[in-house]
Design a protein around this motif. Structure first.
Motif, PDB file in Angstrom:
ATOM      1  N   LEU A  37      30.252 -51.032   4.675  1.00  0.00           N
ATOM      2  CA  LEU A  37      30.403 -51.928   3.517  1.00  0.00           C
ATOM      3  C   LEU A  37      29.588 -51.400   2.336  1.00  0.00           C
ATOM      4  O   LEU A  37      30.081 -51.366   1.198  1.00  0.00           O
ATOM      5  CB  LEU A  37      29.951 -53.344   3.874  1.00  0.00           C
ATOM      6  N   SER A  38      28.359 -50.964   2.603  1.00  0.00           N
ATOM      7  CA  SER A  38      27.536 -50.390   1.530  1.00  0.00           C
ATOM      8  C   SER A  38      28.237 -49.190   0.914  1.00  0.00           C
ATOM      9  O   SER A  38      28.270 -49.024  -0.309  1.00  0.00           O
ATOM     10  CB  SER A  38      26.176 -49.934   2.067  1.00  0.00           C
ATOM     11  N   ALA A  39      28.792 -48.339   1.778  1.00  0.00           N
ATOM     12  CA  ALA A  39      29.475 -47.131   1.280  1.00  0.00           C
ATOM     13  C   ALA A  39      30.656 -47.517   0.392  1.00  0.00           C
ATOM     14  O   ALA A  39      30.871 -46.932  -0.671  1.00  0.00           O
ATOM     15  CB  ALA A  39      29.945 -46.281   2.455  1.00  0.00           C
ATOM     16  N   TRP A  40      31.417 -48.526   0.815  1.00  0.00           N
ATOM     17  CA  TRP A  40      32.579 -48.986   0.039  1.00  0.00           C
ATOM     18  C   TRP A  40      32.113 -49.525  -1.313  1.00  0.00           C
ATOM     19  O   TRP A  40      32.672 -49.182  -2.368  1.00  0.00           O
ATOM     20  CB  TRP A  40      33.308 -50.055   0.852  1.00  0.00           C
ATOM     21  N   GLN A  41      31.058 -50.328  -1.271  1.00  0.00           N
ATOM     22  CA  GLN A  41      30.576 -50.945  -2.513  1.00  0.00           C
ATOM     23  C   GLN A  41      30.022 -49.891  -3.480  1.00  0.00           C
ATOM     24  O   GLN A  41      30.259 -49.947  -4.677  1.00  0.00           O
ATOM     25  CB  GLN A  41      29.492 -51.979  -2.172  1.00  0.00           C
ATOM     26  N   VAL A  42      29.283 -48.923  -2.937  1.00  0.00           N
ATOM     27  CA  VAL A  42      28.592 -47.948  -3.788  1.00  0.00           C
ATOM     28  C   VAL A  42      29.510 -46.790  -4.172  1.00  0.00           C
ATOM     29  O   VAL A  42      29.516 -46.345  -5.320  1.00  0.00           O
ATOM     30  CB  VAL A  42      27.322 -47.418  -3.059  1.00  0.00           C
ATOM     31  N   MET A  43      30.315 -46.319  -3.207  1.00  0.00           N
ATOM     32  CA  MET A  43      31.115 -45.113  -3.437  1.00  0.00           C
ATOM     33  C   MET A  43      32.528 -45.436  -3.919  1.00  0.00           C
ATOM     34  O   MET A  43      33.248 -44.542  -4.350  1.00  0.00           O
ATOM     35  CB  MET A  43      31.220 -44.277  -2.164  1.00  0.00           C
ATOM     36  N   GLY A  44      32.941 -46.683  -3.771  1.00  0.00           N
ATOM     37  CA  GLY A  44      34.233 -47.078  -4.310  1.00  0.00           C
ATOM     38  C   GLY A  44      35.383 -46.995  -3.324  1.00  0.00           C
ATOM     39  O   GLY A  44      35.200 -46.860  -2.113  1.00  0.00           O
ATOM     40  N   GLU A  45      36.594 -47.056  -3.898  1.00  0.00           N
ATOM     41  CA  GLU A  45      37.832 -47.253  -3.150  1.00  0.00           C
ATOM     42  C   GLU A  45      38.044 -46.242  -2.007  1.00  0.00           C
ATOM     43  O   GLU A  45      38.638 -46.570  -0.979  1.00  0.00           O
ATOM     44  CB  GLU A  45      38.993 -47.219  -4.156  1.00  0.00           C
ATOM     45  N   GLY A  46      37.533 -45.033  -2.193  1.00  0.00           N
ATOM     46  CA  GLY A  46      37.685 -44.004  -1.152  1.00  0.00           C
ATOM     47  C   GLY A  46      37.102 -44.424   0.183  1.00  0.00           C
ATOM     48  O   GLY A  46      37.478 -43.892   1.226  1.00  0.00           O
ATOM     49  N   ARG A  47      36.206 -45.384   0.176  1.00  0.00           N
ATOM     50  CA  ARG A  47      35.587 -45.827   1.428  1.00  0.00           C
ATOM     51  C   ARG A  47      36.126 -47.172   1.923  1.00  0.00           C
ATOM     52  O   ARG A  47      35.657 -47.719   2.908  1.00  0.00           O
ATOM     53  CB  ARG A  47      34.063 -45.957   1.236  1.00  0.00           C
ATOM     54  N   HIS A  48      37.121 -47.675   1.188  1.00  0.00           N
ATOM     55  CA  HIS A  48      37.706 -48.973   1.540  1.00  0.00           C
ATOM     56  C   HIS A  48      38.344 -48.940   2.936  1.00  0.00           C
ATOM     57  O   HIS A  48      38.089 -49.794   3.786  1.00  0.00           O
ATOM     58  CB  HIS A  48      38.750 -49.327   0.456  1.00  0.00           C
ATOM     59  N   GLU A  49      39.163 -47.903   3.156  1.00  0.00           N
ATOM     60  CA  GLU A  49      39.946 -47.869   4.384  1.00  0.00           C
ATOM     61  C   GLU A  49      39.057 -47.779   5.634  1.00  0.00           C
ATOM     62  O   GLU A  49      39.356 -48.408   6.658  1.00  0.00           O
ATOM     63  CB  GLU A  49      40.926 -46.701   4.346  1.00  0.00           C
ATOM     64  N   ALA A  50      37.991 -47.004   5.531  1.00  0.00           N
ATOM     65  CA  ALA A  50      37.109 -46.851   6.695  1.00  0.00           C
ATOM     66  C   ALA A  50      36.531 -48.209   7.087  1.00  0.00           C
ATOM     67  O   ALA A  50      36.477 -48.566   8.269  1.00  0.00           O
ATOM     68  CB  ALA A  50      35.989 -45.856   6.385  1.00  0.00           C
ATOM     69  N   PHE A  51      36.119 -48.979   6.086  1.00  0.00           N
ATOM     70  CA  PHE A  51      35.591 -50.315   6.382  1.00  0.00           C
ATOM     71  C   PHE A  51      36.675 -51.188   7.000  1.00  0.00           C
ATOM     72  O   PHE A  51      36.460 -51.863   8.010  1.00  0.00           O
ATOM     73  CB  PHE A  51      35.040 -50.980   5.112  1.00  0.00           C
ATOM     74  N   GLU A  52      37.849 -51.134   6.369  1.00  0.00           N
ATOM     75  CA  GLU A  52      38.935 -52.008   6.820  1.00  0.00           C
ATOM     76  C   GLU A  52      39.318 -51.726   8.278  1.00  0.00           C
ATOM     77  O   GLU A  52      39.466 -52.656   9.077  1.00  0.00           O
ATOM     78  CB  GLU A  52      40.148 -51.818   5.897  1.00  0.00           C
ATOM     79  N   LEU A  53      39.452 -50.449   8.615  1.00  0.00           N
ATOM     80  CA  LEU A  53      39.858 -50.101   9.987  1.00  0.00           C
ATOM     81  C   LEU A  53      38.823 -50.562  11.002  1.00  0.00           C
ATOM     82  O   LEU A  53      39.157 -51.125  12.050  1.00  0.00           O
ATOM     83  CB  LEU A  53      40.061 -48.575  10.108  1.00  0.00           C
TER      84      LEU A  53
END
Ligand code: FE2
Ligand code: FE2
Length: 188
Positions: A103-119
Protein backbone atom coordinates in the motif's frame (compact mmCIF):
# COMPACT_ATOMS: atom_id res chain seq x y z
CA UNK A 1 -31.31 -25.63 20.50
CA UNK A 2 -28.99 -25.24 23.52
CA UNK A 3 -27.28 -21.89 24.10
CA UNK A 4 -24.03 -21.64 22.23
CA UNK A 5 -20.94 -21.74 24.44
CA UNK A 6 -19.44 -18.30 25.02
CA UNK A 7 -16.18 -19.27 23.26
CA UNK A 8 -18.13 -20.13 20.09
CA UNK A 9 -20.18 -16.94 20.33
CA UNK A 10 -17.04 -14.81 20.59
CA UNK A 11 -15.33 -16.58 17.71
CA UNK A 12 -18.36 -16.25 15.45
CA UNK A 13 -18.82 -12.55 16.39
CA UNK A 14 -15.18 -11.89 15.59
CA UNK A 15 -15.54 -13.70 12.27
CA UNK A 16 -18.46 -11.39 11.39
CA UNK A 17 -16.36 -8.31 12.20
CA UNK A 18 -13.31 -9.59 10.28
CA UNK A 19 -15.50 -10.54 7.29
CA UNK A 20 -17.13 -7.08 7.25
CA UNK A 21 -13.71 -5.41 7.20
CA UNK A 22 -12.54 -7.82 4.46
CA UNK A 23 -15.58 -6.79 2.40
CA UNK A 24 -14.66 -3.12 2.88
CA UNK A 25 -11.15 -3.93 1.63
CA UNK A 26 -12.64 -5.69 -1.39
CA UNK A 27 -15.06 -2.81 -2.09
CA UNK A 28 -12.33 -0.15 -1.94
CA UNK A 29 -10.11 -2.23 -4.24
CA UNK A 30 -13.03 -2.75 -6.67
CA UNK A 31 -13.85 0.98 -6.71
CA UNK A 32 -10.22 1.87 -7.39
CA UNK A 33 -10.06 -0.72 -10.20
CA UNK A 34 -13.18 0.60 -11.89
CA UNK A 35 -11.75 4.09 -11.61
CA UNK A 36 -14.93 5.37 -10.01
CA UNK A 37 -13.04 6.60 -6.98
CA UNK A 38 -9.53 7.71 -6.21
CA UNK A 39 -8.02 5.16 -3.87
CA UNK A 40 -9.02 5.97 -0.31
CA UNK A 41 -5.59 5.40 1.21
CA UNK A 42 -6.60 6.55 4.66
CA UNK A 43 -9.42 4.03 4.85
CA UNK A 44 -7.17 1.29 3.47
CA UNK A 45 -4.65 2.08 6.20
CA UNK A 46 -7.35 1.79 8.86
CA UNK A 47 -8.46 -1.53 7.34
CA UNK A 48 -4.91 -2.91 7.40
CA UNK A 49 -4.24 -1.76 10.97
CA UNK A 50 -7.43 -3.50 12.08
CA UNK A 51 -6.63 -6.69 10.16
CA UNK A 52 -3.07 -6.66 11.45
CA UNK A 53 -3.93 -6.18 15.10
CA UNK A 54 -7.29 -7.69 15.92
CA UNK A 55 -6.86 -11.17 14.43
CA UNK A 56 -3.30 -11.72 15.62
CA UNK A 57 -3.65 -10.34 19.14
CA UNK A 58 -7.13 -11.52 19.93
CA UNK A 59 -8.74 -13.95 17.54
CA UNK A 60 -5.88 -16.19 16.42
CA UNK A 61 -4.52 -16.13 19.97
CA UNK A 62 -7.83 -17.53 21.28
CA UNK A 63 -8.10 -20.18 18.62
CA UNK A 64 -4.47 -21.29 18.57
CA UNK A 65 -3.81 -20.89 22.28
CA UNK A 66 -7.09 -21.97 23.87
CA UNK A 67 -9.67 -23.62 21.64
CA UNK A 68 -7.58 -25.69 19.20
CA UNK A 69 -5.46 -27.42 21.90
CA UNK A 70 -8.63 -28.69 23.57
CA UNK A 71 -10.15 -29.87 20.28
CA UNK A 72 -6.85 -31.61 19.50
CA UNK A 73 -7.13 -33.53 22.77
CA UNK A 74 -10.79 -34.45 22.41
CA UNK A 75 -10.76 -35.19 18.70
CA UNK A 76 -7.35 -36.28 17.41
CA UNK A 77 -8.78 -36.86 13.91
CA UNK A 78 -8.96 -33.09 13.53
CA UNK A 79 -5.23 -32.56 14.09
CA UNK A 80 -4.27 -32.20 10.41
CA UNK A 81 -7.03 -29.62 9.82
CA UNK A 82 -6.01 -27.66 12.92
CA UNK A 83 -2.37 -27.70 11.82
CA UNK A 84 -3.42 -26.31 8.46
CA UNK A 85 -5.54 -23.60 10.08
CA UNK A 86 -2.66 -22.56 12.36
CA UNK A 87 -0.31 -22.38 9.38
CA UNK A 88 -2.93 -20.16 7.71
CA UNK A 89 -2.97 -17.86 10.76
CA UNK A 90 0.74 -17.27 10.25
CA UNK A 91 0.23 -16.85 6.55
CA UNK A 92 -2.54 -14.24 6.79
CA UNK A 93 -0.59 -12.36 9.47
CA UNK A 94 2.41 -12.25 7.14
CA UNK A 95 0.37 -11.21 4.10
CA UNK A 96 -1.30 -8.34 5.95
CA UNK A 97 2.15 -6.91 6.73
CA UNK A 98 3.13 -7.33 3.07
CA UNK A 99 -0.09 -5.51 2.17
CA UNK A 100 1.03 -2.58 4.33
CA UNK A 101 4.25 -2.35 2.33
CA UNK A 102 2.42 -2.76 -0.97
CA UNK A 103 0.00 0.00 0.00
CA UNK A 104 2.84 2.40 0.84
CA UNK A 105 4.48 1.60 -2.50
CA UNK A 106 1.20 2.26 -4.35
CA UNK A 107 0.65 5.53 -2.51
CA UNK A 108 4.22 6.79 -2.93
CA UNK A 109 5.19 5.34 -6.32
CA UNK A 110 1.82 5.66 -8.01
CA UNK A 111 -0.31 3.64 -10.40
CA UNK A 112 2.50 1.26 -11.39
CA UNK A 113 2.18 -0.35 -7.97
CA UNK A 114 -1.61 -0.51 -7.94
CA UNK A 115 -1.90 -3.98 -9.42
CA UNK A 116 0.55 -5.60 -7.01
CA UNK A 117 -1.50 -4.35 -4.07
CA UNK A 118 -4.75 -5.37 -5.68
CA UNK A 119 -3.64 -8.93 -6.45
CA UNK A 120 -2.28 -9.46 -2.96
CA UNK A 121 -5.44 -7.98 -1.41
CA UNK A 122 -7.70 -10.28 -3.46
CA UNK A 123 -5.62 -13.34 -2.53
CA UNK A 124 -5.74 -12.33 1.13
CA UNK A 125 -9.51 -11.72 1.23
CA UNK A 126 -10.25 -15.02 -0.50
CA UNK A 127 -7.87 -16.97 1.73
CA UNK A 128 -9.19 -15.45 4.94
CA UNK A 129 -12.87 -15.92 4.05
CA UNK A 130 -12.12 -19.55 3.11
CA UNK A 131 -10.28 -20.03 6.40
CA UNK A 132 -13.24 -18.82 8.47
CA UNK A 133 -15.62 -20.94 6.42
CA UNK A 134 -13.67 -24.10 7.32
CA UNK A 135 -13.67 -23.09 10.99
CA UNK A 136 -17.40 -22.36 11.10
CA UNK A 137 -18.57 -25.09 8.76
CA UNK A 138 -16.40 -27.89 10.04
CA UNK A 139 -14.22 -27.26 13.11
CA UNK A 140 -16.73 -25.51 15.39
CA UNK A 141 -19.53 -28.05 14.75
CA UNK A 142 -17.11 -30.91 15.51
CA UNK A 143 -16.00 -29.08 18.67
CA UNK A 144 -19.66 -28.78 19.71
CA UNK A 145 -19.98 -32.57 19.37
CA UNK A 146 -16.78 -33.55 21.16
CA UNK A 147 -16.28 -31.00 23.93
CA UNK A 148 -18.35 -31.41 27.07
CA UNK A 149 -19.89 -28.89 29.46
CA UNK A 150 -16.75 -28.80 31.64
CA UNK A 151 -14.58 -28.04 28.59
CA UNK A 152 -16.81 -25.12 27.61
CA UNK A 153 -16.75 -23.79 31.17
CA UNK A 154 -12.97 -23.99 31.18
CA UNK A 155 -12.82 -22.19 27.83
CA UNK A 156 -15.22 -19.48 28.99
CA UNK A 157 -12.90 -18.72 31.92
CA UNK A 158 -9.80 -18.82 29.71
CA UNK A 159 -11.39 -16.52 27.10
CA UNK A 160 -12.45 -14.10 29.80
CA UNK A 161 -8.98 -14.15 31.28
CA UNK A 162 -7.40 -13.57 27.88
CA UNK A 163 -9.73 -10.64 27.29
CA UNK A 164 -8.84 -9.33 30.76
CA UNK A 165 -8.59 -5.73 31.91
CA UNK A 166 -5.56 -4.80 29.86
CA UNK A 167 -6.94 -6.45 26.78
CA UNK A 168 -10.29 -4.66 27.26
CA UNK A 169 -8.71 -1.30 26.46
CA UNK A 170 -7.20 -2.72 23.26
CA UNK A 171 -10.51 -4.38 22.38
CA UNK A 172 -12.32 -1.07 22.80
CA UNK A 173 -9.81 0.61 20.48
CA UNK A 174 -10.26 -2.15 17.91
CA UNK A 175 -14.03 -1.76 18.21
CA UNK A 176 -13.76 2.01 17.61
CA UNK A 177 -11.54 1.41 14.61
CA UNK A 178 -14.02 -1.19 13.31
CA UNK A 179 -16.93 1.27 13.65
CA UNK A 180 -14.92 3.87 11.75
CA UNK A 181 -14.10 1.45 8.94
CA UNK A 182 -17.61 0.11 8.41
CA UNK A 183 -19.41 3.43 8.96
CA UNK A 184 -18.30 4.94 5.68
CA UNK A 185 -20.26 3.59 2.74
CA UNK A 186 -18.27 2.62 -0.33
CA UNK A 187 -18.74 4.79 -3.39
CA UNK A 188 -21.00 2.48 -5.46
FE1 FE2 B 1 -8.59 -19.12 12.50
FE1 FE2 C 1 -11.31 -17.87 13.29
Amino acid sequence: MPMQPIAIQLIVEEHRAIANVLHVLQAVVDDARRGIAAPDFERLRAVLVYLDEMPARVHHASEGGLLFPLIRERCPALRPVLARLEAEHERVERIVRELGHALSAWQVMGEGRHEAFELLARTYVEMYLGHMKVEEGYVLPVAMDYLDEADWQKLAVAFEHQRGEQAQAALRKHRELYERIVAKPSVN
